[in-house]
Design a protein around this motif. Structure first.
Motif, PDB file in Angstrom:
ATOM      1  N   LEU A   1       1.438  -1.282  -0.042  1.00  0.00           N
ATOM      2  CA  LEU A   1      -0.253  -0.361  -0.010  1.00  0.00           C
ATOM      3  C   LEU A   1       0.550   1.117  -0.092  1.00  0.00           C
ATOM      4  N   LYS A   2       1.865   1.591   0.736  1.00  0.00           N
ATOM      5  CA  LYS A   2       2.805   2.934   0.644  1.00  0.00           C
ATOM      6  C   LYS A   2       3.484   2.640  -0.418  1.00  0.00           C
ATOM      7  N   ILE A   3       4.202   1.528  -1.332  1.00  0.00           N
ATOM      8  CA  ILE A   3       4.362   1.934  -2.444  1.00  0.00           C
ATOM      9  C   ILE A   3       3.675   2.054  -3.523  1.00  0.00           C
ATOM     10  N   ALA A   4       2.473   1.641  -3.469  1.00  0.00           N
ATOM     11  CA  ALA A   4       1.831   1.683  -4.483  1.00  0.00           C
ATOM     12  C   ALA A   4       1.267   3.442  -4.498  1.00  0.00           C
TER      13      ALA A   4
ATOM     14  N   ARG B   1      -8.537  -4.751   4.750  1.00  0.00           N
ATOM     15  CA  ARG B   1      -9.418  -3.285   5.160  1.00  0.00           C
ATOM     16  C   ARG B   1      -9.772  -3.817   7.193  1.00  0.00           C
ATOM     17  N   TYR B   2      -9.460  -4.876   6.972  1.00  0.00           N
ATOM     18  CA  TYR B   2      -9.160  -5.478   8.712  1.00  0.00           C
ATOM     19  C   TYR B   2      -7.789  -5.648   9.615  1.00  0.00           C
ATOM     20  N   GLN B   3      -7.112  -5.580   8.275  1.00  0.00           N
ATOM     21  CA  GLN B   3      -5.166  -5.971   8.489  1.00  0.00           C
ATOM     22  C   GLN B   3      -4.751  -4.623   8.289  1.00  0.00           C
ATOM     23  N   GLN B   4      -5.300  -3.457   8.150  1.00  0.00           N
ATOM     24  CA  GLN B   4      -4.939  -2.774   7.992  1.00  0.00           C
ATOM     25  C   GLN B   4      -5.273  -1.143   8.149  1.00  0.00           C
ATOM     26  N   ASN B   5      -4.424  -0.404   8.442  1.00  0.00           N
ATOM     27  CA  ASN B   5      -5.704   0.820   9.331  1.00  0.00           C
ATOM     28  C   ASN B   5      -5.254   1.182   7.851  1.00  0.00           C
ATOM     29  N   LEU B   6      -6.088   2.072   7.392  1.00  0.00           N
ATOM     30  CA  LEU B   6      -6.300   2.534   6.168  1.00  0.00           C
ATOM     31  C   LEU B   6      -6.452   4.308   6.404  1.00  0.00           C
ATOM     32  N   THR B   7      -6.952   4.684   7.281  1.00  0.00           N
ATOM     33  CA  THR B   7      -6.727   6.283   7.176  1.00  0.00           C
ATOM     34  C   THR B   7      -5.536   7.179   7.167  1.00  0.00           C
TER      35      THR B   7
ATOM     36  N   ARG C   1      -5.097   7.099   3.695  1.00  0.00           N
ATOM     37  CA  ARG C   1      -4.360   6.353   2.506  1.00  0.00           C
ATOM     38  C   ARG C   1      -5.154   7.645   1.370  1.00  0.00           C
ATOM     39  N   THR C   2      -3.863   7.538   0.215  1.00  0.00           N
ATOM     40  CA  THR C   2      -3.990   8.422  -0.439  1.00  0.00           C
ATOM     41  C   THR C   2      -4.754   7.272  -1.921  1.00  0.00           C
ATOM     42  N   ILE C   3      -5.131   5.959  -1.962  1.00  0.00           N
ATOM     43  CA  ILE C   3      -4.827   5.015  -2.829  1.00  0.00           C
ATOM     44  C   ILE C   3      -6.490   4.331  -2.761  1.00  0.00           C
ATOM     45  N   SER C   4      -7.270   4.365  -3.451  1.00  0.00           N
ATOM     46  CA  SER C   4      -8.627   3.698  -3.724  1.00  0.00           C
ATOM     47  C   SER C   4      -8.834   2.076  -3.910  1.00  0.00           C
ATOM     48  N   MET C   5      -9.619   1.712  -3.279  1.00  0.00           N
ATOM     49  CA  MET C   5      -9.653   0.240  -3.524  1.00  0.00           C
ATOM     50  C   MET C   5     -11.072  -0.249  -3.432  1.00  0.00           C
ATOM     51  N   PRO C   6     -11.636  -0.569  -4.478  1.00  0.00           N
ATOM     52  CA  PRO C   6     -12.985  -0.725  -4.301  1.00  0.00           C
ATOM     53  C   PRO C   6     -12.771  -2.001  -4.127  1.00  0.00           C
ATOM     54  N   ALA C   7     -14.812  -2.248  -3.654  1.00  0.00           N
ATOM     55  CA  ALA C   7     -14.965  -3.447  -3.128  1.00  0.00           C
ATOM     56  C   ALA C   7     -14.902  -4.275  -4.202  1.00  0.00           C
ATOM     57  N   ALA C   8     -14.106  -5.831  -4.200  1.00  0.00           N
ATOM     58  CA  ALA C   8     -13.971  -6.679  -5.432  1.00  0.00           C
ATOM     59  C   ALA C   8     -14.638  -8.225  -4.933  1.00  0.00           C
ATOM     60  N   PHE C   9     -15.942  -8.918  -5.241  1.00  0.00           N
ATOM     61  CA  PHE C   9     -15.075 -10.658  -4.837  1.00  0.00           C
ATOM     62  C   PHE C   9     -15.426 -10.964  -5.905  1.00  0.00           C
ATOM     63  N   ARG C  10     -14.856 -12.348  -5.357  1.00  0.00           N
ATOM     64  CA  ARG C  10     -14.852 -13.921  -6.588  1.00  0.00           C
ATOM     65  C   ARG C  10     -15.802 -14.245  -6.934  1.00  0.00           C
TER      66      ARG C  10
END
Length: 90
Positions: free
Chosen positions: A41-44, A59-65, A67-76
């Protein structure tokens, strides 16, 4: 839009996104294979606007507060017998 496709997302997604005019790279193409989520996340976020991942626990494993990168919800989609998954079409 500059899009980074995570290792767990299908590489074929790149072709679809390119068709919509986005600039795309996979984590493998960027040379970031095996990076842990926090480091990735940091380098991306220095080079990309969006990270596409199927890692629903991110979103549960990382503190996303902050962050400038967006991560849309995707489901397999795992097929008609799978419960609890959603199928999205473009």
């Amino acid at each position: 839009m500059r899009v980074l496709i995570d290792e767990c997302a299908p590489r074929a997604l790149k072709k679809v996104l390119l068709g919509y005019g986005h600039v795309c790279r996979t984590v493998q193409e960027a040379g970031w294979t095996g990076k842990q989520n926090g480091e990735l996340l940091k380098i991306a976020e220095t080079a990309f606007d969006v990270l596409v991942t199927l890692d629903t626990n991110l979103r549960y494993q990382q503190n996303l507060t902050g962050r400038t990168i967006s991560m849309p919800a995707a489901f397999r989609h795992r097929g008609p017998r799978s419960l609890g998954t959603k199928r999205f079409t473009a």
